[in-house]
Scaffold this active site. Structure first.
Site, short mmCIF file in Angstrom:
data_model
loop_
_atom_site.label_atom_id
_atom_site.label_comp_id
_atom_site.label_asym_id
_atom_site.label_seq_id
_atom_site.Cartn_x
_atom_site.Cartn_y
_atom_site.Cartn_z
N GLY A 8 43.96 45.76 39.01
CA GLY A 8 43.45 45.12 37.78
C GLY A 8 43.95 45.86 36.55
N GLY A 11 43.80 44.28 32.93
CA GLY A 11 42.52 43.82 32.39
C GLY A 11 42.00 44.72 31.28
CD GLN A 12 36.71 45.18 27.99
OE1 GLN A 12 36.00 45.02 28.97
NE2 GLN A 12 36.20 45.37 26.78
CB ILE A 35 46.67 38.92 40.41
CG1 ILE A 35 45.91 38.78 39.09
CG2 ILE A 35 45.82 39.58 41.47
CD1 ILE A 35 44.74 37.84 39.15
CE1 TYR A 143 30.65 41.70 36.83
CE2 TYR A 143 28.61 42.30 35.74
CZ TYR A 143 29.93 42.55 36.01
OH TYR A 143 30.56 43.63 35.46
CE LYS A 147 30.83 44.67 39.06
NZ LYS A 147 32.08 45.35 39.45
C1 AKB Z 1 29.56 41.64 31.44
O1 AKB Z 1 28.99 41.37 30.37
O2 AKB Z 1 29.63 40.86 32.39
C2 AKB Z 1 30.16 43.01 31.59
C3 AKB Z 1 29.18 43.99 32.17
C4 AKB Z 1 28.09 44.52 31.34
O3 AKB Z 1 29.29 44.34 33.30
N1 AKB Z 1 30.64 43.47 30.33
#
Ligand code: AKB
Length: 320
Positions: A8, A11-12, A35, A143, A147
């Site tokens: 990655g 990416g940022q 990628i 997400y 995590k």
């Molecule tokens: C998001 O906002 O999804 C990310 C994070 C806080 O993991 N910047």
């Protein structure tokens, strides 16, 4: 840490981490993994090797690790929170199946692995103010689910196989180099872009919504410092709370106005991102990171704002 694969890398986080590692670790080879469609360009491409490294392709990862004798992998492949809500199956595939591929390669080849967690690993039942290191983690977003599972799987590979996995829970990351894509905290970066361009910003997150945020320089230092920390001191591994500042849109706008008094913004709250933000902590307690590997942030909101505005003005050729 000498031969490093950054997955990655465009990416940022990856675009800046790859360059930091190339600059700061003498004698290192830092492979920029990417990628197709997100190829490295400019200095990132010219300053070291680059390889296609899709986390969903374990055989290719194993080939890169063998070819470059990789000893450390920074796994930054992820869909951020808002986009993961729109594409939950893809988020699972990248974040979980991808992580499993990386951990398997690491187990076979003896690599250390850093895979970031996030403030998104917490949920509505988590204590929101002074969120402890070890507490309830019942996120409601895909997400967040990935995590928490990342933290657990990384710990599993450490305890079961001795893979040297380490991680931090990143706050919203703020930088003028590479914009983030599809996160709940992205409004903070967007606000700076609008302010520097003289535009009125429309904020998708409501007033009074506090979240942890961090300037990219601190975030990168945290990742590298943790990977270099003495393992004998680590009581935790996956993942450490780290914090430097917590604010809502009003506080950020006020910090920007101290340097660009004409800046204005309005609200048009996005219910999806607002619901995610409401479920996240307001402010993490990062004492374990401070005690176990000497974490200490260097940027507060005003110092960050000065750097953001200067960096964006330079990027867009805008005079003060
Ligand atoms: C998001 O906002 O999804 C990310 C994070 C806080 O993991 N910047």
């Amino acid at each position: 840490m000498k031969n490093i694969l950054v997955i990655g890398s465009t990416g940022q986080i990856g675009s800046e981490l790859t360059m930091k590692l190339r600059r700061e670790i003498p004698g290192s080879t830092v492979v920029a993994g990417y990628i197709p469609g997100a190829e490295p360009k400019g200095i990132l491409l010219e300053s070291g090797p680059a390889e296609i490294a899709d986390v969903r392709d374990g055989a290719t990862l194993a080939g890169i690790v063998a070819r470059y004798r990789i000893d450390t992998i920074y796994n930054l492949a992820a869909l951020l929170s808002a986009v993961a809500e729109r594409k939950p199956l893809l988020a699972w595939d990248i974040q979980m199946n991808g992580l499993l591929n990386i951990l398997e390669v690491a187990r076979e080849k003896g690599c250390a692995v850093f895979t970031p967690s996030s403030i998104g690993s917490f949920g509505p039942e988590t204590p929101h103010d002074g969120t402890p290191q070890d507490t309830i983690q019942r996120p409601r977003s895909m997400y967040g689910v990935t995590k928490v599972a990342t933290e657990l799987l990384s710990d599993y590979y450490f305890h079961k196989y001795g893979v040297d996995t380490r991680s931090v829970r990143f706050p919203g990351l703020i930088s003028y180099v590479t914009p983030p894509g599809g996160g709940t905290t992205d409004y903070s970066v967007e606000m700076y872009y609008a302010a520097v361009k003289g535009e009125v910003y429309t904020c998708p997150i409501g007033a009074g919504t506090f979240m942890d945020m961090m300037y990219m320089a601190d975030a990168l230092r945290a990742a590298v410092q943790l990977m270099e920390a003495d393992p004998a001191r680590l009581r935790h591994r996956n993942a450490f709370n780290i914090a430097s500042m917590s604010f809502d849109p009003e506080i950020l706008a006020a910090a920007i106005r101290r340097q660009i008094p004409s800046f204005t913004f309005k609200y048009d709250v996005d219910p999806v991102r607002q619901a995610i933000a409401n479920s996240w902590p307001d402010r993490l307690d990062d004492r374990c990171a401070r005690e176990e590997w000497d974490w200490a942030p260097q940027f507060d909101i005003d110092r960050m704002t000065t750097e953001m505005i200067a960096g964006l003005r330079k990027k867009f050729g805008i005079q003060a």
